[in-house]
Design a protein around this motif. Structure first.
Motif, mmCIF file in Angstrom:
data_model
loop_
_atom_site.group_PDB
_atom_site.id
_atom_site.type_symbol
_atom_site.label_atom_id
_atom_site.label_comp_id
_atom_site.label_asym_id
_atom_site.label_seq_id
_atom_site.Cartn_x
_atom_site.Cartn_y
_atom_site.Cartn_z
ATOM 1 N N TYR A 104 107.515 47.799 103.005
ATOM 2 C CA TYR A 104 108.101 49.082 101.896
ATOM 3 C C TYR A 104 107.766 49.872 103.429
ATOM 4 O O TYR A 104 108.683 51.001 104.212
ATOM 5 N N TYR A 105 107.297 49.569 104.900
ATOM 6 C CA TYR A 105 106.654 50.194 106.071
ATOM 7 C C TYR A 105 107.931 49.897 107.037
ATOM 8 O O TYR A 105 108.589 50.748 108.066
ATOM 9 N N HIS A 106 107.856 48.797 107.102
ATOM 10 C CA HIS A 106 108.411 47.473 108.162
ATOM 11 C C HIS A 106 109.826 47.678 107.771
ATOM 12 O O HIS A 106 110.931 48.163 108.337
ATOM 13 N N GLY A 107 110.935 48.030 106.644
ATOM 14 C CA GLY A 107 111.320 47.996 105.979
ATOM 15 C C GLY A 107 112.214 49.589 106.538
ATOM 16 O O GLY A 107 113.610 49.902 106.384
ATOM 17 N N GLU A 198 105.842 57.232 115.308
ATOM 18 C CA GLU A 198 105.435 55.754 114.068
ATOM 19 C C GLU A 198 105.305 55.580 114.988
ATOM 20 O O GLU A 198 104.530 54.537 115.156
ATOM 21 N N ARG A 199 106.379 55.288 116.487
ATOM 22 C CA ARG A 199 105.858 53.805 117.317
ATOM 23 C C ARG A 199 104.060 54.428 118.030
ATOM 24 O O ARG A 199 104.073 53.427 118.472
ATOM 25 N N GLN A 201 101.408 55.167 116.253
ATOM 26 C CA GLN A 201 100.954 55.197 115.835
ATOM 27 C C GLN A 201 100.115 53.421 115.473
ATOM 28 O O GLN A 201 99.912 53.061 114.557
ATOM 29 N N THR A 202 101.472 52.492 115.647
ATOM 30 C CA THR A 202 102.018 51.441 115.473
ATOM 31 C C THR A 202 100.701 50.721 116.352
ATOM 32 O O THR A 202 101.573 50.659 117.520
ATOM 33 N N ALA A 203 100.198 49.252 116.117
ATOM 34 C CA ALA A 203 99.150 48.507 117.127
ATOM 35 C C ALA A 203 100.136 47.268 117.452
ATOM 36 O O ALA A 203 99.296 46.433 118.267
ATOM 37 N N ASP A 204 101.193 47.073 116.521
ATOM 38 C CA ASP A 204 101.961 46.299 116.383
ATOM 39 C C ASP A 204 103.471 45.800 117.878
ATOM 40 O O ASP A 204 103.381 47.015 117.850
ATOM 41 N N PRO A 205 102.955 44.957 119.319
ATOM 42 C CA PRO A 205 103.767 45.251 119.975
ATOM 43 C C PRO A 205 104.971 44.630 120.002
ATOM 44 O O PRO A 205 106.102 45.797 120.448
ATOM 45 N N LYS A 206 105.560 44.081 119.250
ATOM 46 C CA LYS A 206 107.127 43.857 118.725
ATOM 47 C C LYS A 206 107.388 45.139 117.562
ATOM 48 O O LYS A 206 108.169 44.704 118.405
ATOM 49 N N LEU A 207 106.545 45.670 116.837
ATOM 50 C CA LEU A 207 107.506 46.863 116.466
ATOM 51 C C LEU A 207 107.733 47.926 117.057
ATOM 52 O O LEU A 207 108.208 48.206 116.913
ATOM 53 N N LYS A 208 106.174 47.692 118.087
ATOM 54 C CA LYS A 208 106.613 48.909 118.941
ATOM 55 C C LYS A 208 108.034 48.990 119.501
ATOM 56 O O LYS A 208 108.648 49.863 120.220
ATOM 57 N N MET A 210 110.885 47.321 118.739
ATOM 58 C CA MET A 210 111.964 47.555 117.648
ATOM 59 C C MET A 210 112.066 48.612 117.161
ATOM 60 O O MET A 210 113.244 49.305 117.709
ATOM 61 N N LEU A 211 110.870 49.816 117.522
ATOM 62 C CA LEU A 211 111.373 51.066 117.434
ATOM 63 C C LEU A 211 111.542 51.861 118.772
ATOM 64 O O LEU A 211 112.663 52.834 118.678
ATOM 65 N N ASP A 212 111.370 51.234 120.050
ATOM 66 C CA ASP A 212 111.992 51.687 121.345
ATOM 67 C C ASP A 212 113.303 51.860 121.007
ATOM 68 O O ASP A 212 114.213 52.768 121.119
#
Length: 283
Positions: A104-107, A198-199, A201-208, A210-212
């Protein structure tokens, strides 16, 4: 473990693969199918994945969620294909385990803010119903109903659910709901702050990364709406044709959407364009 005990997992895996191969090989042709290139990543149905995991739905959900993250791609021109895979994969994870936190979070971060609003909200709705102790799914769901769907009543109901579950922020959720009802939220600014937080707070560089892209996309929408406000204040009439922003000099060029989905001008207002993937539309 005796020999029979060792052979049981192998037998279950073999049965699961056989069922999957049979279902895939005998599936009926679809007139509304995606191009062949979109099917390079198959998403087995929830029952098939359940068989392949030996009946452990939590394991099946974890494996598919990991695959959804590990195989995602944002290559230029691949938005529709990536969305097709991500929607199908995360939908199956929600069927196997609607409580799955990463799903749900990534979705929400990647589907909803990537143009698949209905599909992202469906994951949040399932998580809200399943994770009865968690305040975040109803908060995200309420925010999305307000920002994307302009559903004030639905947004307040979800935020009230979040407040009832909250440990420290019940007053904040209720205040946010009241401000929505009163029309006091500057939604573009609030939404941008939400994504940037949200960007951070996340430690995942890949997710960062995508959020960028989603942050840049939203900044483009803010620029369009600001230019429209300047145009209407300058000429004293509503904007009817977006091209007038270029002709009048309010914009040098229309902003580029890094997700390649774009923006649309509907009922006199700019908004984020939603992604339409062939074969995945709801009736």
């Amino acid at each position: 473990m005796n020999r029979r005990g060792k052979q049981l997992p192998q037998a279950i895996a073999l049965i699961g693969f056989s069922v999957f191969a049979t279902v895939w090989g005998t599936r009926p042709p679809s007139d509304n199918a995606l191009p062949t290139a979109a099917f390079d990543r198959v998403v087995p149905s929830a029952p098939v994945q359940l068989l392949m995991s030996g009946g452990d739905r939590f394991l099946a959900a974890n494996l598919e969620s990991i695959r959804a993250v590990a195989t995602s791609s944002e290559a230029p021109g691949a938005s529709e294909y990536n969305a097709s895979f991500a929607i199908r994969a995360r939908r199956v994870v929600a069927q196997l385990n609607p409580c799955h936190e990463d799903n749900y979070y990534h979705g929400n971060a990647l589907l909803t803010w990537g143009g698949a609003v209905t599909e992202g909200n469906d994951l949040l709705r399932r998580a809200t119903e399943c994770r009865t102790w968690d305040e975040l799914p109803p908060f995200f769901y309420g925010f999305n109903r307000y920002f994307f769907l302009h559903d004030t009543e639905g947004a307040r109901a979800a935020l009230e659910t979040a407040a009832q579950r909250a440990t420290d922020n019940a007053a904040g959720f209720r205040k946010f709901g009241i401000m929505i009802e009163a029309g006091e939220i500057k939604d573009d600014t609030v939404a941008l702050d939400f994504l940037q937080r949200e960007r951070t707070q996340t430690a995942d560089p890949k997710l960062k990364g995508m959020l960028d892209k989603r942050i840049i996309r939203l900044q483009g929408l803010i620029a369009l709406r600001a230019a429209q406000q300047r145009y209407e204040a300058r000429f004293g009439q509503p904007l009817t044709n977006p091209k007038a922003l270029i002709d009048s000099g309010e914009l040098d060029a229309f902003p580029n959407d890094p997700l390649r989905i774009g923006y649309e001008f509907v009922d006199g207002r700019f908004r984020l364009k939603e992604l339409k993937v062939a074969g995945l539309e709801r009736p």
